[in-house]
Design a protein around this motif. Structure first.
Motif, PDB file in Angstrom:
ATOM      1  N   ASN A 130      -6.130  -2.930  -3.678  1.00 40.91           N
ATOM      2  CA  ASN A 130      -7.188  -2.039  -3.303  1.00 40.91           C
ATOM      3  C   ASN A 130      -7.323  -2.126  -1.770  1.00 40.91           C
ATOM      4  O   ASN A 130      -7.308  -3.048  -1.334  1.00 40.91           O
ATOM      5  CB  ASN A 130      -8.525  -1.936  -3.938  1.00 40.91           C
ATOM      6  CG  ASN A 130      -8.525  -1.520  -5.597  1.00 40.91           C
ATOM      7  OD1 ASN A 130      -7.874  -0.384  -5.787  1.00 40.91           O
ATOM      8  ND2 ASN A 130      -9.140  -2.005  -6.516  1.00 40.91           N
ATOM      9  N   VAL A 156      -6.375  -0.542  -9.772  1.00 40.30           N
ATOM     10  CA  VAL A 156      -5.724  -1.243  -8.405  1.00 40.30           C
ATOM     11  C   VAL A 156      -4.951  -0.115  -7.615  1.00 40.30           C
ATOM     12  O   VAL A 156      -5.053   1.264  -8.209  1.00 40.30           O
ATOM     13  CB  VAL A 156      -4.400  -2.005  -8.886  1.00 40.30           C
ATOM     14  CG1 VAL A 156      -4.846  -3.106  -9.812  1.00 40.30           C
ATOM     15  CG2 VAL A 156      -3.591  -1.330  -9.842  1.00 40.30           C
ATOM     16  N   GLY A 157      -4.653  -0.315  -6.395  1.00 40.59           N
ATOM     17  CA  GLY A 157      -3.917   0.456  -5.561  1.00 40.59           C
ATOM     18  C   GLY A 157      -4.602   1.792  -4.891  1.00 40.59           C
ATOM     19  O   GLY A 157      -4.048   2.607  -4.379  1.00 40.59           O
ATOM     20  N   ASN A 158      -5.862   1.597  -5.030  1.00 44.58           N
ATOM     21  CA  ASN A 158      -6.676   2.783  -4.580  1.00 44.58           C
ATOM     22  C   ASN A 158      -7.110   2.474  -2.947  1.00 44.58           C
ATOM     23  O   ASN A 158      -7.103   1.485  -2.742  1.00 44.58           O
ATOM     24  CB  ASN A 158      -8.175   2.691  -5.275  1.00 44.58           C
ATOM     25  CG  ASN A 158      -7.994   2.945  -6.683  1.00 44.58           C
ATOM     26  OD1 ASN A 158      -7.681   4.039  -7.260  1.00 44.58           O
ATOM     27  ND2 ASN A 158      -8.245   1.879  -7.600  1.00 44.58           N
ATOM     28  N   ILE A 159      -7.123   3.559  -2.370  1.00 43.79           N
ATOM     29  CA  ILE A 159      -7.361   3.537  -0.917  1.00 43.79           C
ATOM     30  C   ILE A 159      -8.649   4.255  -0.694  1.00 43.79           C
ATOM     31  O   ILE A 159      -9.007   5.386  -1.121  1.00 43.79           O
ATOM     32  CB  ILE A 159      -6.289   4.262  -0.156  1.00 43.79           C
ATOM     33  CG1 ILE A 159      -4.849   3.335  -0.275  1.00 43.79           C
ATOM     34  CG2 ILE A 159      -6.568   4.544   1.299  1.00 43.79           C
ATOM     35  CD1 ILE A 159      -3.675   4.345  -0.074  1.00 43.79           C
ATOM     36  N   ASN A 192      -6.597   4.140 -11.172  1.00 49.85           N
ATOM     37  CA  ASN A 192      -5.456   3.414 -10.349  1.00 49.85           C
ATOM     38  C   ASN A 192      -4.925   4.498  -9.291  1.00 49.85           C
ATOM     39  O   ASN A 192      -4.630   5.607  -9.679  1.00 49.85           O
ATOM     40  CB  ASN A 192      -4.386   2.697 -11.142  1.00 49.85           C
ATOM     41  CG  ASN A 192      -4.907   1.773 -12.134  1.00 49.85           C
ATOM     42  OD1 ASN A 192      -5.749   0.922 -11.796  1.00 49.85           O
ATOM     43  ND2 ASN A 192      -4.409   1.931 -13.461  1.00 49.85           N
ATOM     44  N   TYR A 193      -4.420   3.766  -8.290  1.00 50.49           N
ATOM     45  CA  TYR A 193      -3.831   4.615  -7.202  1.00 50.49           C
ATOM     46  C   TYR A 193      -4.211   6.055  -6.723  1.00 50.49           C
ATOM     47  O   TYR A 193      -3.584   7.326  -6.847  1.00 50.49           O
ATOM     48  CB  TYR A 193      -2.413   4.953  -7.714  1.00 50.49           C
ATOM     49  CG  TYR A 193      -1.637   3.618  -8.168  1.00 50.49           C
ATOM     50  CD1 TYR A 193      -1.260   2.952  -7.058  1.00 50.49           C
ATOM     51  CD2 TYR A 193      -1.293   3.187  -9.403  1.00 50.49           C
ATOM     52  CE1 TYR A 193      -0.462   1.563  -7.345  1.00 50.49           C
ATOM     53  CE2 TYR A 193      -0.904   1.881  -9.546  1.00 50.49           C
ATOM     54  CZ  TYR A 193      -0.273   1.097  -8.753  1.00 50.49           C
ATOM     55  OH  TYR A 193      -0.066  -0.028  -9.092  1.00 50.49           O
ATOM     56  N   ASN A 194      -5.772   6.074  -6.667  1.00 49.71           N
ATOM     57  CA  ASN A 194      -6.420   7.282  -5.995  1.00 49.71           C
ATOM     58  C   ASN A 194      -6.578   7.233  -4.606  1.00 49.71           C
ATOM     59  O   ASN A 194      -6.752   6.008  -3.963  1.00 49.71           O
ATOM     60  CB  ASN A 194      -7.907   7.387  -6.658  1.00 49.71           C
ATOM     61  CG  ASN A 194      -7.646   7.488  -8.135  1.00 49.71           C
ATOM     62  OD1 ASN A 194      -7.291   8.787  -8.654  1.00 49.71           O
ATOM     63  ND2 ASN A 194      -7.881   6.402  -8.998  1.00 49.71           N
ATOM     64  N   ILE A 241     -13.077  -0.598 -11.137  1.00 49.41           N
ATOM     65  CA  ILE A 241     -12.159   0.219 -10.249  1.00 49.41           C
ATOM     66  C   ILE A 241     -10.712  -0.503 -10.423  1.00 49.41           C
ATOM     67  O   ILE A 241     -10.730  -1.962 -10.905  1.00 49.41           O
ATOM     68  CB  ILE A 241     -12.301   0.097  -8.932  1.00 49.41           C
ATOM     69  CG1 ILE A 241     -11.363   0.918  -7.879  1.00 49.41           C
ATOM     70  CG2 ILE A 241     -12.421  -1.344  -8.194  1.00 49.41           C
ATOM     71  CD1 ILE A 241     -11.758   1.296  -6.707  1.00 49.41           C
ATOM     72  N   ASN A 268      -6.372   8.481 -12.680  1.00 49.18           N
ATOM     73  CA  ASN A 268      -5.290   7.935 -11.807  1.00 49.18           C
ATOM     74  C   ASN A 268      -4.507   8.839 -11.028  1.00 49.18           C
ATOM     75  O   ASN A 268      -4.507   9.986 -11.511  1.00 49.18           O
ATOM     76  CB  ASN A 268      -4.395   7.195 -12.803  1.00 49.18           C
ATOM     77  CG  ASN A 268      -4.845   6.185 -13.893  1.00 49.18           C
ATOM     78  OD1 ASN A 268      -5.637   5.250 -13.308  1.00 49.18           O
ATOM     79  ND2 ASN A 268      -4.561   6.519 -15.085  1.00 49.18           N
ATOM     80  N   ILE A 328       0.930  -1.167   0.167  1.00 42.51           N
ATOM     81  CA  ILE A 328      -0.173  -0.018   0.072  1.00 42.51           C
ATOM     82  C   ILE A 328       0.993   1.096  -0.148  1.00 42.51           C
ATOM     83  O   ILE A 328       1.928   1.434   0.729  1.00 42.51           O
ATOM     84  CB  ILE A 328      -0.782  -0.014   1.118  1.00 42.51           C
ATOM     85  CG1 ILE A 328      -1.539  -1.376   1.289  1.00 42.51           C
ATOM     86  CG2 ILE A 328      -1.792   1.142   1.332  1.00 42.51           C
ATOM     87  CD1 ILE A 328      -2.799  -1.343   0.144  1.00 42.51           C
ATOM     88  N   PHE A 372     -10.116  -1.043   1.263  1.00 39.37           N
ATOM     89  CA  PHE A 372     -11.248  -0.543   1.473  1.00 39.37           C
ATOM     90  C   PHE A 372     -11.689  -0.572   2.963  1.00 39.37           C
ATOM     91  O   PHE A 372     -11.744  -1.738   3.551  1.00 39.37           O
ATOM     92  CB  PHE A 372     -12.287  -0.997   0.832  1.00 39.37           C
ATOM     93  CG  PHE A 372     -12.455  -1.266  -0.850  1.00 39.37           C
ATOM     94  CD1 PHE A 372     -11.783  -0.067  -1.378  1.00 39.37           C
ATOM     95  CD2 PHE A 372     -12.595  -2.235  -1.487  1.00 39.37           C
ATOM     96  CE1 PHE A 372     -11.563  -0.044  -2.582  1.00 39.37           C
ATOM     97  CE2 PHE A 372     -12.695  -2.477  -2.958  1.00 39.37           C
ATOM     98  CZ  PHE A 372     -12.197  -1.269  -3.668  1.00 39.37           C
TER      99      PHE A 372
END
Length: 213
Positions: free
Chosen positions: A93, A111-114, A129-131, A109, A147, A68, A95
């Motif tokens: 991700n 990858v890498g989203n928080i 990605n990565y938001n 969605i 992104n 992460i 969540f």
């Protein structure tokens, strides 16, 4: 359980660590191994763990590790990601259990989203990605997000909005429905976009106006 590490050892990293703990309280999904940071000495205590090394050390992993990226600004996300090249590293991700998905079936969605506590996504959202969606962020229906965007606490995104890449939204900021945001913009805290904007601007106020920066 899969192993998981946090890239970054700053304030936001603490919140990410707590989110992982909250997920594991419901389902033992991850074994947390520690933090990695280029600017914090190896071996220094951070939360309940020692910093295990820098990004290059993380690249030396001999087994698969979920990572992460704990960075609160778009340029920092990209900077860290460029340093992580090992094919042993994956970027799931994250969540928080308190997040709301009003229609998860229609969510697309990457990858890498928080998504941090009490954030919510509505129907027919498309997210890259990565938001980073901090606590209490609300995203309306039919919104498209690219992104590397960051949304600080309590950002409100109305329905039908289109957001490009590498935009940073400040705390309690927002945007009205069916507006478009280009790339590389900064929206100041407590500011609301009433109209569409293009690229590389700084906006402040209600309605948000360009600061010329």
């Amino acid at each position: 359980m899969r192993k998981i590490a946090i890239a970054g050892a700053g304030g936001f990293s603490k919140e990410i660590y707590l989110t992982i703990n909250d997920i594991n309280k419901i389902e033992e999904k991850w074994e947390f191994i520690g933090f990695f940071d280029d600017n914090v000495p190896k071996g220094k205590f951070f939360m309940d763990f020692r910093v295990l090394g820098n990004m290059n050390d993380l690249n030396q992993a001999r087994e698969e590790i979920d990572v992460i990226i704990a960075a609160g600004k778009s340029h920092n996300i990209i900077s860290i990601l460029k340093k992580l090249y090992s094919d042993k590293l994956t970027f799931p991700n994250l969540f928080h259990p308190s997040c709301q998905f009003l229609h998860f079936k229609s969510l697309v969605i990457g990858v890498g989203n928080i998504l941090q506590p009490y954030s919510s996504l509505s129907a027919d959202n498309k997210i890259g990605n990565y938001n980073v969606f901090n606590a209490g962020v609300r995203v309306g229906h039919d919104t498209v997000i690219g992104n590397y965007n960051t949304f600080a606490t309590s950002t409100l995104i109305s329905g039908g909005v289109e957001i490009g890449d590498q935009n940073d939204f400040g705390m309690n900021s927002g945007i009205l429905q069916y507006k478009k945001v280009g790339n590389g913009n900064v929206i100041a805290p407590m500011s609301v976009l009433f109209k569409s904007i293009k690229d590389s601007g700084h906006y402040m106020g209600i309605p948000a106006m360009s600061t010329g920066m």
